[in-house]
Motif scaffolding. Structure first.
Motif, mmCIF file in Angstrom:
data_model
loop_
_atom_site.group_PDB
_atom_site.id
_atom_site.type_symbol
_atom_site.label_atom_id
_atom_site.label_comp_id
_atom_site.label_asym_id
_atom_site.label_seq_id
_atom_site.Cartn_x
_atom_site.Cartn_y
_atom_site.Cartn_z
ATOM 1 N N GLU A 66 125.870 89.969 27.958
ATOM 2 C CA GLU A 66 125.535 89.310 29.222
ATOM 3 C C GLU A 66 124.330 89.931 29.917
ATOM 4 N N ILE A 108 129.730 86.919 18.107
ATOM 5 C CA ILE A 108 130.315 86.006 19.091
ATOM 6 C C ILE A 108 131.805 85.844 18.869
ATOM 7 N N ALA A 140 134.405 76.988 21.482
ATOM 8 C CA ALA A 140 133.895 77.786 22.601
ATOM 9 C C ALA A 140 132.564 78.439 22.241
ATOM 10 N N ALA A 141 132.460 78.934 21.007
ATOM 11 C CA ALA A 141 131.224 79.587 20.582
ATOM 12 C C ALA A 141 130.066 78.595 20.525
ATOM 13 N N GLY A 193 121.984 87.040 29.368
ATOM 14 C CA GLY A 193 122.008 86.716 27.946
ATOM 15 C C GLY A 193 120.643 86.708 27.295
ATOM 16 N N GLN A 228 128.986 77.755 23.946
ATOM 17 C CA GLN A 228 128.215 78.864 24.503
ATOM 18 C C GLN A 228 126.768 78.823 24.019
ATOM 19 N N GLN A 229 126.557 78.260 22.842
ATOM 20 C CA GLN A 229 125.204 78.154 22.291
ATOM 21 C C GLN A 229 124.496 76.872 22.743
#
Length: 311
Positions: free
Chosen positions: A274, A309, A84-85, A278, A88-89
């Motif tokens: 957020e 994160i 997930a991290a 971001g 997200q990147q």
């Protein structure tokens, strides 16, 4: 580094070349390890049929490469927070299998889905070549000379060498990136952008060009940066003023205080990741991209960002 990669290492064992990693070992076995040798990351899952086919083929290709690349395997079911991290990147991990090549701490190239062995071999060869593991007729030495000229402040002389290298190899991303950085050093940001825009499409996403793009973006920000002292006073008086903290980070970077700028952006990300879509993380990546991948500011900043994160 080129000497380490050149020609491979026939004595490297399979356990050194291929291993499973987890969230706890990803930084060491992928990000840190890729500072020396490209690391191929195979994102897979036990329920994924194509993964079962691709995995052994990829391992065979990595073993045959004899040390010019390494491979790690990430079971996404067992490492959901890590996956997930990374998604997200910006890594596209929605479908499996996904194979991402990391070099010097950053993604270099990727592919998704099952591939024939010939395509896998070509992918690994392309990654190894991009990392400078093949002979180049002396261009690497010329690049080193130009880089030293630029570091010594002789930007105009360095630009001539970079341009000459492009004349010999018009798909050399390091030369395009170096030439753009020469124009940045000379204060001609428009010409720097023109150099990057004129690079062949197939190298447009190369790390060297992305680094130059990031330096241009930061240089343009510096032109409008506010006074550090006033912005710092504003932040101290109102710690929740996210815009002021973001402006302070930009001003600090413009003043050459990169580490302090990263610290302010990390604090902003910690307070509200957020905020402004971001913006703190985006600015951090811009700074990281503009620096050398092994710069301590980058290494420490990425580690701290990853900790936030995962928190």
């Amino acid at each position: 580094m080129v000497d380490i990669l050149g020609g491979g290492n026939a004595g490297v064992s399979a356990t050194d070349l291929i291993k499973d990693v987890t969230e706890e070992t990803f930084m060491q076995d992928v990000v840190d390890a890729s500072m020396d040798v490209p690391v191929i990351v195979d994102f897979w899952a036990p329920w994924c049929g194509p993964c079962k086919t691709l995995g052994p083929m990829l391992e065979a290709a990595v073993t045959k490469a004899k040390g010019t690349v390494k491979m790690v395997k990430v079971n996404v079911d067992e490492n959901q927070r890590l996956t997930a991290a990374l998604a997200q990147q910006g890594l596209p991990l929605q479908s499996l299998p996904t194979v991402v090549a990391f070099y010097q701490g950053r993604p270099l190239d990727l592919f998704q889905g099952a591939q024939p062995q010939s395509e896998i071999d070509a992918f690994l060869k392309r990654i190894a070549e991009a990392a400078g593991s093949t002979a180049d007729g002396g261009l690497s030495e010329a690049l080193e000379t130009a880089e030293q000229m630029l570091e010594d402040g002789a930007a105009e002389d360095a630009a001539q060498v970079f341009a000459a290298i492009i004349g010999e190899d018009d798909k050399n991303p390091a030369a395009y990136g170096g030439l753009a950085r020469c124009h940045i050093a000379l204060g001609d940001l428009d010409q720097a952008e023109a150099v990057l825009n004129g690079a062949p499409a197939e190298i447009s996403a190369a790390p060297e060009l992305e680094a130059a793009h990031a330096q241009i973006a930061l240089s343009r920000q510096a032109e409008n940066a506010g006074p550090v002292a006033e912005l710092r006073a504003t932040v101290e008086a109102a710690p929740e003023n996210h815009q002021a903290r973001f402006d302070l980070a930009q001003a600090l970077h413009a003043a050459g205080e990169t580490e302090a700028a990263v610290a302010e952006l990390l604090e902003l990300f910690r307070r509200d990741r957020e905020w402004n879509e971001g913006a703190a993380k985006t600015q951090l990546f811009t700074i990281f991209d503009a620096l050398k991948p092994n710069d301590p500011v980058v290494l420490n900043g990425r580690r701290k960002l990853s900790s936030l994160i995962f928190a």
